[in-house]
Design a protein around this motif. Structure first.
Motif, short mmCIF file in Angstrom:
data_model
loop_
_atom_site.label_atom_id
_atom_site.label_comp_id
_atom_site.label_asym_id
_atom_site.label_seq_id
_atom_site.Cartn_x
_atom_site.Cartn_y
_atom_site.Cartn_z
N ILE A 72 0.85 -1.17 0.00
CA ILE A 72 0.00 0.00 0.00
C ILE A 72 0.89 1.23 0.00
N GLU A 115 0.74 5.54 -0.55
CA GLU A 115 -0.20 6.63 -0.77
C GLU A 115 0.04 7.34 -2.08
N GLY A 124 -5.93 1.74 8.14
CA GLY A 124 -5.20 1.90 6.90
C GLY A 124 -3.71 1.96 7.18
N THR A 159 -1.11 5.15 6.15
CA THR A 159 -1.89 6.33 5.81
C THR A 159 -1.75 7.32 6.96
N MET A 205 -10.24 -5.66 2.31
CA MET A 205 -9.89 -4.24 2.21
C MET A 205 -8.48 -4.02 2.72
N GLU A 243 -6.23 -2.17 2.06
CA GLU A 243 -5.73 -0.79 2.19
C GLU A 243 -6.38 -0.08 3.37
N ILE A 301 -9.64 1.40 5.92
CA ILE A 301 -10.75 2.33 5.67
C ILE A 301 -10.24 3.59 5.00
N GLY A 349 -7.43 4.11 3.44
CA GLY A 349 -6.87 3.84 2.12
C GLY A 349 -7.97 3.70 1.08
N ARG A 350 -9.04 2.99 1.44
CA ARG A 350 -10.13 2.78 0.49
C ARG A 350 -10.84 4.09 0.18
N VAL A 351 -11.12 4.87 1.21
CA VAL A 351 -11.78 6.16 0.99
C VAL A 351 -10.90 7.04 0.11
N ILE A 370 -8.78 6.09 -2.19
CA ILE A 370 -8.84 5.65 -3.58
C ILE A 370 -10.12 6.14 -4.23
N LEU A 371 -11.23 6.03 -3.50
CA LEU A 371 -12.51 6.49 -4.05
C LEU A 371 -12.47 8.00 -4.28
#
Lengths: 298, 379
Positions: free
Chosen positions: B4, B6, B292, B295, B337, B339, B341, B343-345, B347-348
């Protein structure tokens, strides 16, 4: 002299248990290059299972065999369902999954069977009088049984690795998975068998140690055994069966002598001294005493 | 080790919506250092300040929980430096947490230090312990180092129990609340310790997160990340891998020790089997993975999760279920998941808004005559 002999016997017995669990660790490490942090808790879980069977008035030997089978199935399932999918990603993912199993299995055993201490019946005669006298020291049959089980397991494993097709395949996969696959070995099946085997060995260690352990069968019983076993496996270099056995027995005897004769350590710094051995070995010989040196190609 | 990163952008963002095929990149670009960027930063700060003011008005019990979250978040931020950015899995951070906590406790009770003045001592001791734990990394890699940290985690409660004169042994240690009163310059009275600890932890957390952010972006931070991603390549580029690991461990331990120090001031009571066992380390790791790994605000999000998850499940049973939940959450997160929470947010969010440096090629301002972009954008 008697006291010394008795301590030596205690050390040998405990050492045999450590060696058993260390063997389980080594089998997994050779197959997948991972230290299974959950090995001890897996053994705890299967031991609880065996205990539960004995409370349902099932003979102890059958309960033990059932727990060995449960250990095999659990080990193989864990490899297939939880370890393999993340193995390719990185080491850290595997370690974290193992840590998750570590807490999860322990708490699950507590959730199902309650956290109070259980009395696990021994498969060997273990009354007050069931001993033979050696030089004045008492050699109990159940302690002898553990040592016997270790010897038997060592023979079985040696035969397995040396003379059977599965054993040959396991060695091939451990040595070089890709080449083994190209040569027609069904690598994935062999890996699952390896984990299953270690699950079964761990289960054996669990059912043998709990009748001897001062804490009997509680949620913390296997943790100390796991710590000592990983020290033993490291001592031997994590990839040598002989090393694991020598390491286990050395650590068992050292522990018995240290707690017996060095009053500062007493009963309360047992784990710390085992861990100190781990760190010292890692410092002096990162590959252990019997381990093979790993080369890294760039 | 960890993949992972950033800076890893979704592939679509690399080539813009320049040639046919509709918009592929993020809809908005915000350039670093411009007015909108500063505006966003200011808005974030204001939002955080408002949230904090709102939280400080909550009932004492809730506010205490949030204080606990902040303290755990500081500890996880420390773990993040070594596990997230340097790639060394540590299951020994409960010992740093404990050493910090006991240092503060002992100094207050035995030597009558003012609480705040114990913090530098706690940080210093934990830094040294961190260097010692990191020292084996000169020779030991990955898995084996994790075992060394395990050794530290398991030994700590045993040693505390053994050193009875100093620590109170298994019975634990109580710091009387008169020692923990807020300092006079705050104008708060002793009964307002809750609110004092809330603002103190919030402030320390903010400083720690800022320091971590800057550290990770510094030259040393680059060394940490390259050590994680490819040790051999890092060494070949002149990074002293061993020194990077050892110092990273030291800083990481110091930050987690700082959290421990605050924990003593918050709790006022310490016991070796309470908060400083292996289980605490696992809690930190769960929080880190959940929030994450690597992060910037993952530690805070993860701390919220690990503090409130047991409360949610505790309505069924005590004890064991929380362990099962931690175990299951760890495994599920690694699978679904990895990456985390944050990390996922992230990416979105990057599909909509992306923050870029001023010389980003997609900005029309300075057209570059590089090699022609392939007509078919990636994917």
């Amino acid at each position: 002299m008697e006291l010394f002999l008795e301590r030596l016997i205690t050390g040998l017995t405990n050492g045999s248990v450590y060696a058993l669990l260390a063997l389980a660790l080594v089998v997994v490490f050779r197959g997948t290059g991972t230290l299974n942090f959950a090995q001890g808790e897996l053994a705890l879980f299967t031991t609880f299972f065996a205990w539960w069977l004995t409370t349902e008035s099932i003979p102890v030997w059958i309960a033990i065999i059932a727990s060995l089978i449960a250990g095999f199935v659990l080990g193989a399932l864990i490899e297939r369902l939880l370890i393999r999918p993340v193995q390719r990603r990185n080491d850290m993912a595997v370690l974290i999954v193992a840590l998750g199993l570590f807490t999860g299995l322990n708490s699950l055993a507590g959730l199902i069977w309650g956290s109070e201490t259980k009395i696990m019946p021994s498969p060997f005669p273990n009354g007050i009088d069931d001993y033979v006298s050696v030089g004045g020291a008492r050699l109990y049959f159940d302690a002898l049984g553990v040592v016997g089980a270790l010897v038997a397991l060592m023979i079985v494993l040696t035969l397995l690795f040396r003379y059977t097709r599965v054993g040959l395949h396991m060695r091939a996969v451990a040595d070089n998975g890709e080449s083994a696959t190209l040569a027609g070995v069904r690598t994935s099946r062999i890996l699952a068998i390896g984990w299953g085997l270690s699950g079964a060995i761990g289960a054996l260690a669990g059912v043998l140690v709990t009748p001897l352990s001062p804490q009997q069968l509680g949620l913390t019983t296997m943790f100390h055994v796991f710590i000592a076993a990983s020290a033993a496996a490291l001592f031997g270099g994590l990839d040598s069966l002989t090393g694991a056995v020598v390491g286990g027995i050395t650590i068992g005897v050292l522990e018995a002598m240290l707690t017996g004769y060095v009053s500062f350590i007493g009963g309360s710094l047992q784990q710390t001294s085992a861990l100190f051995i781990i760190v010292a070995i890692l410092f002096l010989r990162p590959n252990g005493l019997f381990g093979t040196k790993r080369l890294v190609r760039v | 080790m960890t993949t992972i990163d950033e800076t890893a952008a979704p592939s679509a963002a690399k080539h813009g919506a320049t040639r046919g095929g509709g918009p592929k990149g993020p809809r908005f670009l915000v350039v670093q250092g411009t007015l909108p960027y500063r505006g966003l930063q200011l808005a974030a700060v204001v939002l955080v300040a408002l949230l904090l003011l709102w939280a400080s008005g909550l009932p004492a019990f809730r506010m205490g929980q949030i204080t606990n979250v902040f303290i755990i978040a500081i500890a996880i931020a420390g773990l993040n430096l070594v596990t997230g950015y340097t790639g060394l899995l540590s299951i020994g951070h409960s010992a740093f947490f404990g050493l910090g906590a006991y240092t503060t406790g002992i100094l207050i009770v035995k030597y009558e230090f003012a609480p705040l003045s114990t913090i530098p001592v706690a940080i210093g001791l934990c830094f040294v312990l961190g260097l010692l734990v990191g020292l084996p990394s000169l020779r030991i890699h990955g898995l084996y180092l994790a075992l060394v940290t395990l050794a530290v985690a398991v030994s700590f409660p045993e040693i505390v129990r053994r050193a009875e004169d100093l620590t109170g042994g298994a019975a634990g240690m109580v710091v009387r609340s008169r020692f923990l009163a807020p300092p006079e310059w705050t104008g708060l009275v002793r009964a307002e310790r809750g609110i004092w600890m809330f603002w103190l932890s919030a402030g320390v957390l903010a400083v720690v997160l800022l320091l971590c952010r800057n550290l990770v972006r510094s030259r040393f931070g680059i060394a940490m990340r390259s050590t994680r991603d490819n040790e051999i390549a890092a060494a070949a580029n002149g990074i002293s891998v061993a020194r990077t690991k050892i110092v990273a461990f030291g800083i990481s331990g110091a930050i987690t020790g700082l959290a421990g120090s605050l924990f003593t001031m918050y709790m006022g009571a310490l016991s070796p089997d309470g908060s400083f066992t292996l289980m605490k380390s696992i809690e930190f790791i769960t929080g880190l993975v959940l929030g994450g790994v690597a992060t910037q605000i993952g530690p805070l999000v993860g701390a919220f999760a690990v503090v409130f998850l047991p409360y949610l499940t505790a309505s069924y049973t005590e004890g064991p279920l929380a362990g099962v939940v931690f175990g299951v959450v760890l495994i599920v997160i690694v699978f679904l998941m990895p990456e985390g929470i944050v990390g996922r947010v992230g990416i979105l969010a990057r599909k909509v808004v992306r923050i870029v440096p001023a010389d980003h090629p997609r900005l029309g301002r300075a057209p570059r005559e590089g090699p022609p972009e392939p007509a078919h954008a990636e994917r």
